[in-house]
Design a protein around this motif. Sequence first.
Motif, PDB file in Angstrom:
ATOM      1  N   GLY A  81      53.266  35.208  29.792  1.00  0.00           N
ATOM      2  CA  GLY A  81      53.146  36.569  31.231  1.00  0.00           C
ATOM      3  C   GLY A  81      55.002  36.866  31.854  1.00  0.00           C
ATOM      4  O   GLY A  81      54.175  37.455  32.351  1.00  0.00           O
ATOM      5  N   ALA A  82      55.999  36.204  31.643  1.00  0.00           N
ATOM      6  CA  ALA A  82      57.291  36.401  31.839  1.00  0.00           C
ATOM      7  C   ALA A  82      57.541  37.740  31.354  1.00  0.00           C
ATOM      8  O   ALA A  82      58.363  38.300  31.814  1.00  0.00           O
ATOM      9  CB  ALA A  82      57.576  35.277  32.425  1.00  0.00           C
ATOM     10  N   LEU A  83      57.000  37.716  30.076  1.00  0.00           N
ATOM     11  CA  LEU A  83      57.941  39.249  29.493  1.00  0.00           C
ATOM     12  C   LEU A  83      57.387  40.473  30.310  1.00  0.00           C
ATOM     13  O   LEU A  83      56.488  40.929  30.572  1.00  0.00           O
ATOM     14  CB  LEU A  83      57.228  39.224  27.586  1.00  0.00           C
ATOM     15  CG  LEU A  83      57.574  37.861  26.670  1.00  0.00           C
ATOM     16  CD1 LEU A  83      57.093  37.767  26.101  1.00  0.00           C
ATOM     17  CD2 LEU A  83      59.160  37.859  27.206  1.00  0.00           C
ATOM     18  N   ASP A  84      58.599  40.571  30.167  1.00  0.00           N
ATOM     19  CA  ASP A  84      58.075  42.670  30.624  1.00  0.00           C
ATOM     20  C   ASP A  84      57.397  43.145  29.601  1.00  0.00           C
ATOM     21  O   ASP A  84      57.000  43.914  29.773  1.00  0.00           O
ATOM     22  CB  ASP A  84      59.481  43.169  30.915  1.00  0.00           C
ATOM     23  CG  ASP A  84      60.179  42.717  32.247  1.00  0.00           C
ATOM     24  OD1 ASP A  84      59.232  42.036  32.825  1.00  0.00           O
ATOM     25  OD2 ASP A  84      61.022  42.746  32.307  1.00  0.00           O
ATOM     26  N   ARG A  85      57.814  43.495  28.434  1.00  0.00           N
ATOM     27  CA  ARG A  85      57.177  44.451  26.867  1.00  0.00           C
ATOM     28  C   ARG A  85      56.949  44.034  25.985  1.00  0.00           C
ATOM     29  O   ARG A  85      57.661  43.983  24.733  1.00  0.00           O
ATOM     30  CB  ARG A  85      58.219  45.563  27.498  1.00  0.00           C
ATOM     31  CG  ARG A  85      58.937  46.913  28.090  1.00  0.00           C
ATOM     32  CD  ARG A  85      59.429  47.923  27.710  1.00  0.00           C
ATOM     33  NE  ARG A  85      59.814  48.532  29.011  1.00  0.00           N
ATOM     34  CZ  ARG A  85      58.322  49.568  29.395  1.00  0.00           C
ATOM     35  NH1 ARG A  85      57.941  49.693  28.520  1.00  0.00           N
ATOM     36  NH2 ARG A  85      58.807  50.363  30.065  1.00  0.00           N
ATOM     37  N   PRO A  86      56.218  42.795  26.437  1.00  0.00           N
ATOM     38  CA  PRO A  86      55.591  42.380  24.662  1.00  0.00           C
ATOM     39  C   PRO A  86      55.445  42.650  23.583  1.00  0.00           C
ATOM     40  O   PRO A  86      54.838  44.437  24.197  1.00  0.00           O
ATOM     41  CB  PRO A  86      54.293  40.944  25.446  1.00  0.00           C
ATOM     42  CG  PRO A  86      53.884  41.397  26.655  1.00  0.00           C
ATOM     43  CD  PRO A  86      55.366  42.566  27.215  1.00  0.00           C
ATOM     44  N   LEU A  87      54.975  42.556  22.774  1.00  0.00           N
ATOM     45  CA  LEU A  87      54.213  43.324  21.617  1.00  0.00           C
ATOM     46  C   LEU A  87      53.113  43.822  21.657  1.00  0.00           C
ATOM     47  O   LEU A  87      52.157  43.161  22.533  1.00  0.00           O
ATOM     48  CB  LEU A  87      54.422  42.686  20.602  1.00  0.00           C
ATOM     49  CG  LEU A  87      55.580  42.869  19.804  1.00  0.00           C
ATOM     50  CD1 LEU A  87      55.820  41.929  18.291  1.00  0.00           C
ATOM     51  CD2 LEU A  87      56.008  44.169  19.305  1.00  0.00           C
ATOM     52  N   PRO A  88      51.632  44.880  21.411  1.00  0.00           N
ATOM     53  CA  PRO A  88      50.674  44.503  21.373  1.00  0.00           C
ATOM     54  C   PRO A  88      49.406  43.881  21.332  1.00  0.00           C
ATOM     55  O   PRO A  88      50.569  42.983  20.734  1.00  0.00           O
ATOM     56  CB  PRO A  88      50.435  45.870  20.909  1.00  0.00           C
ATOM     57  CG  PRO A  88      51.543  47.004  20.387  1.00  0.00           C
ATOM     58  CD  PRO A  88      52.256  45.540  20.360  1.00  0.00           C
ATOM     59  N   ASN A  89      48.775  43.646  21.811  1.00  0.00           N
ATOM     60  CA  ASN A  89      48.495  42.340  21.808  1.00  0.00           C
ATOM     61  C   ASN A  89      47.431  42.117  19.922  1.00  0.00           C
ATOM     62  O   ASN A  89      47.197  41.393  19.894  1.00  0.00           O
ATOM     63  CB  ASN A  89      46.662  42.670  22.609  1.00  0.00           C
ATOM     64  CG  ASN A  89      46.620  42.472  23.802  1.00  0.00           C
ATOM     65  OD1 ASN A  89      47.645  41.934  24.491  1.00  0.00           O
ATOM     66  ND2 ASN A  89      46.152  42.765  24.410  1.00  0.00           N
ATOM     67  N   ALA A  90      47.300  43.780  19.445  1.00  0.00           N
ATOM     68  CA  ALA A  90      46.987  43.479  18.903  1.00  0.00           C
ATOM     69  C   ALA A  90      47.499  42.550  17.615  1.00  0.00           C
ATOM     70  O   ALA A  90      47.095  42.426  16.177  1.00  0.00           O
ATOM     71  CB  ALA A  90      46.533  44.876  17.831  1.00  0.00           C
ATOM     72  N   VAL A  91      49.184  43.174  17.576  1.00  0.00           N
ATOM     73  CA  VAL A  91      50.211  42.677  17.291  1.00  0.00           C
ATOM     74  C   VAL A  91      50.400  40.979  17.255  1.00  0.00           C
ATOM     75  O   VAL A  91      51.247  40.604  16.086  1.00  0.00           O
ATOM     76  CB  VAL A  91      51.469  43.716  16.993  1.00  0.00           C
ATOM     77  CG1 VAL A  91      53.012  43.376  16.621  1.00  0.00           C
ATOM     78  CG2 VAL A  91      51.078  45.075  16.919  1.00  0.00           C
ATOM     79  N   ARG A  92      50.320  41.044  18.373  1.00  0.00           N
ATOM     80  CA  ARG A  92      50.471  39.696  18.859  1.00  0.00           C
ATOM     81  C   ARG A  92      49.638  38.279  18.595  1.00  0.00           C
ATOM     82  O   ARG A  92      49.775  37.339  18.134  1.00  0.00           O
ATOM     83  CB  ARG A  92      50.960  39.115  20.642  1.00  0.00           C
ATOM     84  CG  ARG A  92      51.852  39.837  21.423  1.00  0.00           C
ATOM     85  CD  ARG A  92      51.767  39.525  22.784  1.00  0.00           C
ATOM     86  NE  ARG A  92      50.975  38.968  23.937  1.00  0.00           N
ATOM     87  CZ  ARG A  92      50.204  40.013  24.094  1.00  0.00           C
ATOM     88  NH1 ARG A  92      51.075  41.448  24.917  1.00  0.00           N
ATOM     89  NH2 ARG A  92      49.056  40.270  24.684  1.00  0.00           N
ATOM     90  N   LEU A  93      48.074  39.031  18.482  1.00  0.00           N
ATOM     91  CA  LEU A  93      47.453  37.452  18.148  1.00  0.00           C
ATOM     92  C   LEU A  93      47.500  37.423  16.506  1.00  0.00           C
ATOM     93  O   LEU A  93      48.050  35.683  16.592  1.00  0.00           O
ATOM     94  CB  LEU A  93      46.271  38.940  17.888  1.00  0.00           C
ATOM     95  CG  LEU A  93      44.635  37.124  18.341  1.00  0.00           C
ATOM     96  CD1 LEU A  93      45.142  36.239  18.547  1.00  0.00           C
ATOM     97  CD2 LEU A  93      43.231  37.669  17.960  1.00  0.00           C
ATOM     98  N   PRO A  94      48.313  38.000  15.837  1.00  0.00           N
ATOM     99  CA  PRO A  94      48.363  37.699  13.587  1.00  0.00           C
ATOM    100  C   PRO A  94      49.683  36.303  13.928  1.00  0.00           C
ATOM    101  O   PRO A  94      50.131  35.319  13.794  1.00  0.00           O
ATOM    102  CB  PRO A  94      47.898  38.552  13.071  1.00  0.00           C
ATOM    103  CG  PRO A  94      48.165  40.027  13.692  1.00  0.00           C
ATOM    104  CD  PRO A  94      47.385  39.496  15.624  1.00  0.00           C
ATOM    105  N   LEU A  95      50.339  37.037  14.842  1.00  0.00           N
ATOM    106  CA  LEU A  95      52.121  36.069  15.065  1.00  0.00           C
ATOM    107  C   LEU A  95      51.920  34.965  15.498  1.00  0.00           C
ATOM    108  O   LEU A  95      52.639  34.201  14.841  1.00  0.00           O
ATOM    109  CB  LEU A  95      53.122  37.154  15.850  1.00  0.00           C
ATOM    110  CG  LEU A  95      53.517  38.845  14.999  1.00  0.00           C
ATOM    111  CD1 LEU A  95      54.177  39.116  16.287  1.00  0.00           C
ATOM    112  CD2 LEU A  95      54.378  38.460  13.953  1.00  0.00           C
ATOM    113  N   PHE A  96      51.001  34.618  16.889  1.00  0.00           N
ATOM    114  CA  PHE A  96      50.704  33.876  17.150  1.00  0.00           C
ATOM    115  C   PHE A  96      50.508  32.478  16.572  1.00  0.00           C
ATOM    116  O   PHE A  96      50.576  31.327  16.143  1.00  0.00           O
ATOM    117  CB  PHE A  96      50.010  33.668  18.629  1.00  0.00           C
ATOM    118  CG  PHE A  96      50.786  34.796  19.727  1.00  0.00           C
ATOM    119  CD1 PHE A  96      52.513  34.375  20.133  1.00  0.00           C
ATOM    120  CD2 PHE A  96      50.253  35.002  20.743  1.00  0.00           C
ATOM    121  CE1 PHE A  96      52.943  34.187  21.003  1.00  0.00           C
ATOM    122  CE2 PHE A  96      51.094  36.034  21.672  1.00  0.00           C
ATOM    123  CZ  PHE A  96      52.300  35.758  21.746  1.00  0.00           C
ATOM    124  N   THR A  97      49.349  32.876  15.885  1.00  0.00           N
ATOM    125  CA  THR A  97      48.263  32.820  14.835  1.00  0.00           C
ATOM    126  C   THR A  97      48.980  32.270  14.234  1.00  0.00           C
ATOM    127  O   THR A  97      49.009  30.403  13.667  1.00  0.00           O
ATOM    128  CB  THR A  97      47.086  32.834  14.667  1.00  0.00           C
ATOM    129  OG1 THR A  97      46.442  33.742  15.122  1.00  0.00           O
ATOM    130  CG2 THR A  97      45.945  32.105  14.145  1.00  0.00           C
TER     131      THR A  97
END
Length: 443
Positions: free
Chosen positions: A306-322
Amino acid sequence: MPSSASVPSHASATRPGYRAVLGAPHAGRTFSAALLGRLSYGVVPLALLLAVRDSTGSYSAAGTAMALFGLASVLLSPARAALIDRHGPRRALPPMAALYSALLLAVAAATARPGMPPVALAALVVAAGACTPPLGPVMRMLWRRLLPDPDLLRRAYSLDGVAEELLFVSGPLLVGVLLPLVGPSGAVVAGAALLLTGALLLVASPLAAVDAQDGGRADGRAGRADGADGAAPGAAGGRRGRRAGRLGGGRALRRAVLAAAVTGLALGALDLMVVAFAERQGRPEAVGWVLAALSVGSAVGGLGLGALDRPLPNAVRLPLFTAGLGVALTAAGFAPNLLLLGAAVALAGLFVSPALTTAYLVADEAVASDARTRAGAWVNTAVNAGSAAGGATVGLLVGHLPLPLCFALAAAPALAAVPVLRTRDFGGARSRRKSDPAPDSAA
């Protein structure tokens, strides 16, 4: 700091933080009410288990009743959320909360003294589970209504996820405080009171005043953006009413549900594997702090996202976190001692809350505005169903296979899901207009 729902488009330049989320109109009182009611979810399961066990004298009867309670609660969650989407929280939530609380009071009365037939107790417990109000999905729907700005919405969902994690830790602790004072049946009554009070305070908020159809029209811009991947576009009340039974969401929603399911499976398996590891190390009392490390890691990861200013798009983040969760869980299986296991579990926790927060955001974007409560409920259902499946599966394996292999098998679904989650058309983000406030375009 911007504090209203109409956050300017340059909000990311001003770096709005968690204070801006809680400073939005009515956000603090609404979120506090939701947390009060959701604390019941951490209290009721343990209180019911102990109450049924004390009444019947049977762990088997208590375990069966609670398994049925969880099954009814999980499987019927989307149907209950559909009532919220169709009628709005002010119309649907109070009767749902009142019925759920009344059934819990009936269970408390039935377990106050021994002698109630186990079948009758199980029927009451299952009926209560079937009526569990979806306070979490409702709160996320209200966050979306309040905060159309994608950065603030991501922060709100992160804060919501971390708070929920802490509630499930503090709920059993509250039961421990109540047991010497009022006994298990009294703890069940306390859980019912928490839920009913929180639900009534939640619907008293001005945020819950807009009914289902008005809310859809007020959120028309988001509804048009949400139609990008299989959801029908937001429209006038007549078409919206005819469409109310359809969820839509297409591939994006299915992938959000998949990510939530494999995350839940990993968590359900991890609990039992930590118990087995600690017992083999001759330190069963260490289970608590190892699992606490998981919660701490999850909270840090959620707040960091939540604190990140410009995180990656959701579509990119989801597989990375998984993928991160799967790799960390596999590494945990090779820990030589409890200290390193705790460190590996904390590392795995860093990906848990971000994965679930992102799954909720993706599900929210994937559907029309009059289906968001149901979309969130499907993600929630996937987490709980995956957790139950993970615990049951590892329970069959942990006594027959080496523990590192059990960790690897528990991580395998999360890793196997990554290629599916990385599909290029995931989320439909590229088809949205830049002017639409879709979190994928800026979060």
